[in-house]
Design a protein around this motif. Structure first.
Motif, PDB file in Angstrom:
ATOM      1  N   LEU A   1      26.960  51.750 -13.255  1.00 38.44           N
ATOM      2  CA  LEU A   1      26.028  50.622 -13.331  1.00 38.44           C
ATOM      3  C   LEU A   1      24.690  51.074 -12.778  1.00 38.44           C
ATOM      4  O   LEU A   1      24.619  51.882 -11.853  1.00 38.44           O
ATOM      5  CB  LEU A   1      26.558  49.420 -12.544  1.00 38.44           C
ATOM      6  CG  LEU A   1      26.709  49.546 -11.023  1.00 38.44           C
ATOM      7  CD1 LEU A   1      25.428  49.134 -10.287  1.00 38.44           C
ATOM      8  CD2 LEU A   1      27.855  48.673 -10.532  1.00 38.44           C
ATOM      9  N   GLY A   2      23.620  50.589 -13.402  1.00 38.92           N
ATOM     10  CA  GLY A   2      22.301  50.962 -12.932  1.00 38.92           C
ATOM     11  C   GLY A   2      22.001  52.437 -13.066  1.00 38.92           C
ATOM     12  O   GLY A   2      21.163  52.978 -12.337  1.00 38.92           O
ATOM     13  N   ASP A   3      22.656  53.123 -13.991  1.00 35.45           N
ATOM     14  CA  ASP A   3      22.422  54.556 -14.167  1.00 35.45           C
ATOM     15  C   ASP A   3      21.375  54.783 -15.251  1.00 35.45           C
ATOM     16  O   ASP A   3      20.826  53.844 -15.820  1.00 35.45           O
ATOM     17  CB  ASP A   3      23.730  55.261 -14.525  1.00 35.45           C
ATOM     18  CG  ASP A   3      24.360  54.692 -15.788  1.00 35.45           C
ATOM     19  OD1 ASP A   3      23.950  55.103 -16.888  1.00 35.45           O
ATOM     20  OD2 ASP A   3      25.245  53.817 -15.672  1.00 35.45           O
TER      21      ASP A   3
ATOM     22  N   ALA B   1      20.393  43.266  -9.095  1.00 33.63           N
ATOM     23  CA  ALA B   1      20.924  42.401 -10.150  1.00 33.63           C
ATOM     24  C   ALA B   1      21.627  41.194  -9.559  1.00 33.63           C
ATOM     25  O   ALA B   1      21.439  40.058 -10.010  1.00 33.63           O
ATOM     26  CB  ALA B   1      21.881  43.194 -11.035  1.00 33.63           C
ATOM     27  N   ALA B   2      22.443  41.421  -8.539  1.00 33.09           N
ATOM     28  CA  ALA B   2      23.219  40.337  -7.939  1.00 33.09           C
ATOM     29  C   ALA B   2      22.326  39.248  -7.351  1.00 33.09           C
ATOM     30  O   ALA B   2      22.616  38.052  -7.458  1.00 33.09           O
ATOM     31  CB  ALA B   2      24.147  40.893  -6.866  1.00 33.09           C
ATOM     32  N   SER B   3      21.208  39.673  -6.747  1.00 37.62           N
ATOM     33  CA  SER B   3      20.316  38.714  -6.084  1.00 37.62           C
ATOM     34  C   SER B   3      19.326  38.068  -7.036  1.00 37.62           C
ATOM     35  O   SER B   3      18.596  37.152  -6.647  1.00 37.62           O
ATOM     36  CB  SER B   3      19.547  39.421  -4.964  1.00 37.62           C
ATOM     37  OG  SER B   3      18.679  40.409  -5.500  1.00 37.62           O
TER      38      SER B   3
ATOM     39  N   PRO C   1      28.650  44.074 -10.694  1.00 35.34           N
ATOM     40  CA  PRO C   1      28.118  43.060  -9.776  1.00 35.34           C
ATOM     41  C   PRO C   1      27.522  41.835 -10.464  1.00 35.34           C
ATOM     42  O   PRO C   1      27.018  40.946  -9.793  1.00 35.34           O
ATOM     43  CB  PRO C   1      27.009  43.831  -9.070  1.00 35.34           C
ATOM     44  CG  PRO C   1      26.443  44.700 -10.172  1.00 35.34           C
ATOM     45  CD  PRO C   1      27.621  45.091 -11.025  1.00 35.34           C
ATOM     46  N   LEU C   2      27.540  41.815 -11.810  1.00 35.87           N
ATOM     47  CA  LEU C   2      26.798  40.766 -12.515  1.00 35.87           C
ATOM     48  C   LEU C   2      27.399  39.387 -12.305  1.00 35.87           C
ATOM     49  O   LEU C   2      26.699  38.375 -12.457  1.00 35.87           O
ATOM     50  CB  LEU C   2      26.718  41.111 -14.013  1.00 35.87           C
ATOM     51  CG  LEU C   2      26.103  42.491 -14.329  1.00 35.87           C
ATOM     52  CD1 LEU C   2      25.973  42.678 -15.824  1.00 35.87           C
ATOM     53  CD2 LEU C   2      24.753  42.656 -13.640  1.00 35.87           C
TER      54      LEU C   2
ATOM     55  N   TYR D   1      33.394  34.167 -15.388  1.00 39.01           N
ATOM     56  CA  TYR D   1      32.265  34.924 -15.936  1.00 39.01           C
ATOM     57  C   TYR D   1      32.701  36.268 -16.512  1.00 39.01           C
ATOM     58  O   TYR D   1      32.323  36.640 -17.621  1.00 39.01           O
ATOM     59  CB  TYR D   1      31.231  35.144 -14.837  1.00 39.01           C
ATOM     60  CG  TYR D   1      29.834  35.425 -15.339  1.00 39.01           C
ATOM     61  CD1 TYR D   1      29.046  34.409 -15.850  1.00 39.01           C
ATOM     62  CD2 TYR D   1      29.289  36.715 -15.283  1.00 39.01           C
ATOM     63  CE1 TYR D   1      27.758  34.644 -16.296  1.00 39.01           C
ATOM     64  CE2 TYR D   1      28.007  36.969 -15.730  1.00 39.01           C
ATOM     65  CZ  TYR D   1      27.236  35.925 -16.233  1.00 39.01           C
ATOM     66  OH  TYR D   1      25.963  36.172 -16.680  1.00 39.01           O
ATOM     67  N   GLY D   2      33.519  36.999 -15.746  1.00 34.62           N
ATOM     68  CA  GLY D   2      33.927  38.333 -16.167  1.00 34.62           C
ATOM     69  C   GLY D   2      34.672  38.326 -17.486  1.00 34.62           C
ATOM     70  O   GLY D   2      34.436  39.160 -18.360  1.00 34.62           O
TER      71      GLY D   2
END
Length: 561
Positions: free
Chosen positions: A246-248, A312-314, A330-331, A469-470
Motif C-alpha cells: 500500500l502506498g508504494d 489515507a486513514a485520517s 487501512p482504507l 466496507y472491506g
C-alpha cells in the motif's frame, strides 16, 4: 462469470465429477468411502485412497502470528485433523512447534538441513530448496509421485497459472519438491482513489498519468476534505516504494513501462534486471516532480507503509497505489472517520499510448520436500488432496471444520494446516460468483466462503458502510478491487517476472547489496539529491557490485530451464 474463469472452473468441476483416476469409469471415491490400500500400485493410484494400516509421518509445525494464542491440543483434536486420520489413516508426528519467523522456525529448518537430519516432510523456502537440491537428503522422484497421486482438483490448483509453479521446483529436469501455490495476480498493483472527492471537486476519473497528476494537484489544492485547512496531499507514498503493498510506487513505474526488481525479457532471448532499464528514468523524474511539488510527503523517506497509511486513514490523502486487500486496511479506517469516504479502484494509469501492464511474480508460499528415507511419500500428496477436497469442494461439510480465530470469528482453520495450497484464481472467482448473484438476486449457488462476503456486501448496501466496507470494496460490483483485477485478467495485461526459481549462487551473496543500492539511488533521485543524468553510472555501479555475474547466472538458468 467471465469467460476465462468460466472455462477454467468448468474444467475443474468436470474433473471433480469424473469417475476414477484419469477418468476411468466406476472407480471414483469420495473421501468418506475411500478404497483401503496398503500399497498403491500404478494401476490403483486412487487419489483418495485410505491405508489399511496407520501411517505416521514426521514434520515441523510453524505457528503463524495470525493464530494469536496457540493451543496445541485444540489443533491436534480439531475436526480437520481427526477427520483426516479417519479418512486416510495418516497422522503427523510434529517434532517441534516454533513461530514462523526467520529467527525461529526458519533457523531451525536451516540447522536441520545443515545437519542432514530432516523429518519425513517439511516446507522450505526457495533458498532452502536450492541447498537441498545439492544434497542427498530428499526424494528427487517426488514429482512423479505427485503426478501419480494428485487429484485432478489438486493438479488444477497447482497449474492454475500454468506450469511455472512446477518448473520452479525443478532441478536438472526433475521436479524435486511440491510447490504450494498462492495467487500471483492478487499481488498486482491497483490504483485506489476516493470517488467522493472526485465528485465533490467536479473532476473526472483519470484515464492516464497526466490526468492522475491533475487530480492529485486538485486533491492537494482544493480542500477536498472540506475542513478549510491546507492539509491534504496528492498521494500516499512510503520509503519502501518498490515493495507492492500500500502506498508504494510499483504502479507508477509500471505506468511508464518500467518493471523494477523483476527479471524481464531483454528482446534478445535473455533476461535483464528491470531496475536498470531506461524506462525507469521517466518514472523517477515523475516522482521527483511530485516530491518537489508537495504531492507526496516531504518526509516519505522516514515513513514505513504503516506510518504512510495514516494519510489515507485520517483523510489527508485520496489516492494510493496498492493491492487488493487495502480496503480491509487501512482504507476501512477512512470511513470510520468520514462516513462519506468512497474508495474505488482503477487500472494503473499509463503514461504511454498503450495500457499499463501491472507487474507480478510467481506466488509460492513454500515447497514440500520429502526425505528420501520416507517409506510413504505418496502420503504427503494424499494429505494435500484431503486439504483441497475439504477446503474447496466439501459443500455443507465445510462448516464442520470452522473454528474461532483470534478475532473470535468462525473461519476455516487455515493456520492449523501446514500442507495447504490454493486455487490461484480463488478470490477472482469469488468476486465473479458474487457479482453474478448480485445481478440476479439469487445467492443459492454461492458456497459458504462466498456467502460471507456476499452478506457483507448486502449489509453495506443496507447502510452498514463501516463494518462491511472491506467486503464491498474488495469483492463488490462497483469499481471494487476485483472488478479491476478481472479487467487485468480478461485482457491478459500482466507483466510476469520471468525468474521463477531459487536464488543463484551470486544472488545469495550479493543481491541484497544490489537492491539496497537501487533503493538508495532511486530515493535520492526522487528527493532531488541525484538526477537521472547519472543513471548510466548507477547501472555500472550495480554491475560492479555483482549484478553482471547475477545476470549471467540468471540467463544460464533461463537458457536451460
Amino acid at each position: 462469470m467471465k469467460k476465462k474463469i468460466a472455462l477454467l472452473l468448468a474444467a475443474v468441476m468436470t474433473v471433480s465429477l469424473m469417475t476414477g483416476c484419469g477418468g476411468d469409469s466406476g472407480s471414483a471415491q469420495t473421501a468418506g468411502n475411500s478404497e483401503s490400500v496398503s500399497a498403491v500400485s500404478v494401476q490403483e493410484a486412487d487419489p483418495r485412497f485410505k491405508y489399511e494400516e496407520p501411517v505416521t509421518l514426521t514434520s515441523y509445525f510453524e505457528i503463524s502470528p495470525a493464530l494469536g494464542e496457540f493451543n496445541k491440543e485444540d489443533m491436534l483434536n480439531s475436526v480437520y485433523y481427526t477427520r483426516m486420520t479417519e479418512e486416510t489413516n495418516i497422522s503427523i508426528d510434529w517434532l517441534w512447534y516454533a513461530a514462523n519467523t526467520p529467527d525461529d522456525s526458519q533457523q531451525k529448518k536451516s540447522v536441520a538441513i545443515a545437519s542432514g537430519e530432516i523429518p519425513d516432510f517439511m516446507i522450505v523456502n526457495s533458498s532452502q530448496l536450492s541447498l537441498l537440491a545439492k544434497s542427498d537428503l530428499i526424494n528427487r522422484n517426488i514429482g512423479e509421485v505427485f503426478k501419480k497421486y494428485a487429484s485432478d482438483e489438486l493438479m488444477a490448483w497447482t497449474t492454475g497459472e500454468g506450469q511455472a509453479a512446477l518448473e520452479s521446483a525443478t532441478d536438472k529436469g526433475e521436479i524435486i519438491a511440491i510447490p504450494l501455490v498462492d495467487s500471483s495476480i492478487d499481488k498486482s498493483p491497483l490504483l485506489w482513489i476516493r470517488r467522493d472527492w472526485i465528485k465533490k471537486l467536479g473532476l473526472e476519473m483519470p484515464k492516464n498519468l497526466d490526468d492522475l497528476y491533475n487530480v492529485m494537484v486538485a486533491f492537494r489544492d482544493q480542500d477536498p476534505d472540506g475542513n478549510g485547512k491546507d492539509d491534504t496531499i496528492g498521494m500516499v507514498f512510503h520509503n519502501n516504494f518498490l515493495s507492492a503493498g500500500l502506498g508504494d510506487g510499483v504502479g507508477v513505474f509500471n505506468g511508464f513501462g518500467a518493471y523494477p526488481t523483476a527479471w524481464i525479457e531483454d528482446g534478445n532471448g535473455g533476461l535483464v534486471y528491470g531496475s536498470v532499464k531506461e524506462e525507469n528514468k521517466d518514472a523517477l523524474n515523475f516522482l521527483a516532480k511530485m516530491y518537489q511539488e508537495g504531492l507526496i510527503e516531504q518526509d516519505f523517506s522516514s515513513n514505513d507503509e504503516v506510518k504512510a497509511s495514516e494519510a489515507a486513514a485520517s483523510g489527508r490523502a485520496g489516492i494510493q497505489y496498492g493491492l487488493m486487500w487495502n480496503a480491509n486496511w487501512p482504507l476501512n479506517s477512512t470511513v470510520q472517520n468520514d462516513s462519506e469516504a468512497d474508495w474505488v479502484t482503477l487500472p494503473i494509469p499509463t503514461a504511454l499510448t498503450e495500457e499499463a501492464k501491472p507487474q507480478i511474480s510467481l506466488a509460492i508460499t513454500g515447497y514440500v520436500v520429502v526425505n528420501k528415507k520416507c517409506e510413504h511419500p505418496e502420503a504427503v500428496v494424499r494429505m494435500l488432496n484431503f486439504w483441497v477436497d475439504k477446503y474447496g469442494y466439501s459443500g455443507e461439510e465445510y462448516n464442520d471444520y470452522l473454528v474461532k480465530d483470534a478475532n473470535d470469528v468462525l473461519n476455516f482453520p487455515l493456520h492449523w494446516v501446514m500442507l495447504k495450497t490454493w486455487f490461484p484464481l480463488k478470490n477472482l472467482t469469488i468476486h465473479n460468483n458474487i457479482a453474478a448473484a448480485l445481478e440476479s438476486g439469487d445467492s443459492s449457488s454461492l458456497n459458504a466462503e462466498e456467502l460471507v462476503s456476499y452478506n457483507d456486501i448486502q449489509n453495506y448496501l443496507s447502510g452498514d458502510t463501516v463494518t462491511s466496507y472491506g467486503g464491498m470494496k474488495t469483492f463488490g460490483n462497483d469499481m471494487s478491487a476485483y472488478d479491476t483485477m478481472n479487467e487485468y485478467y480478461e485482457k491478459d495485461m500482466f507483466m510476469w517476472d520471468k525468474f521463477t526459481t531459487g536464488p543463484t549462487p551470486t544472488m545469495g551473496q550479493k543481491m541484497s547489496t544490489v537492491t539496497d543500492k537501487v533503493m538508495e539511488y532511486y530515493t535520492k533521485v526522487i528527493m532531488g539529491i541525484e538526477t537521472t543524468d547519472s543513471f548510466d553510472d548507477f547501472v555500472k555501479e550495480l554491475n560492479s557490485l555483482g549484478l553482471d555475474k547475477i545476470t549471467e547466472e540468471v540467463n544460464e538458468w533461463y537458457a536451460n530451464k
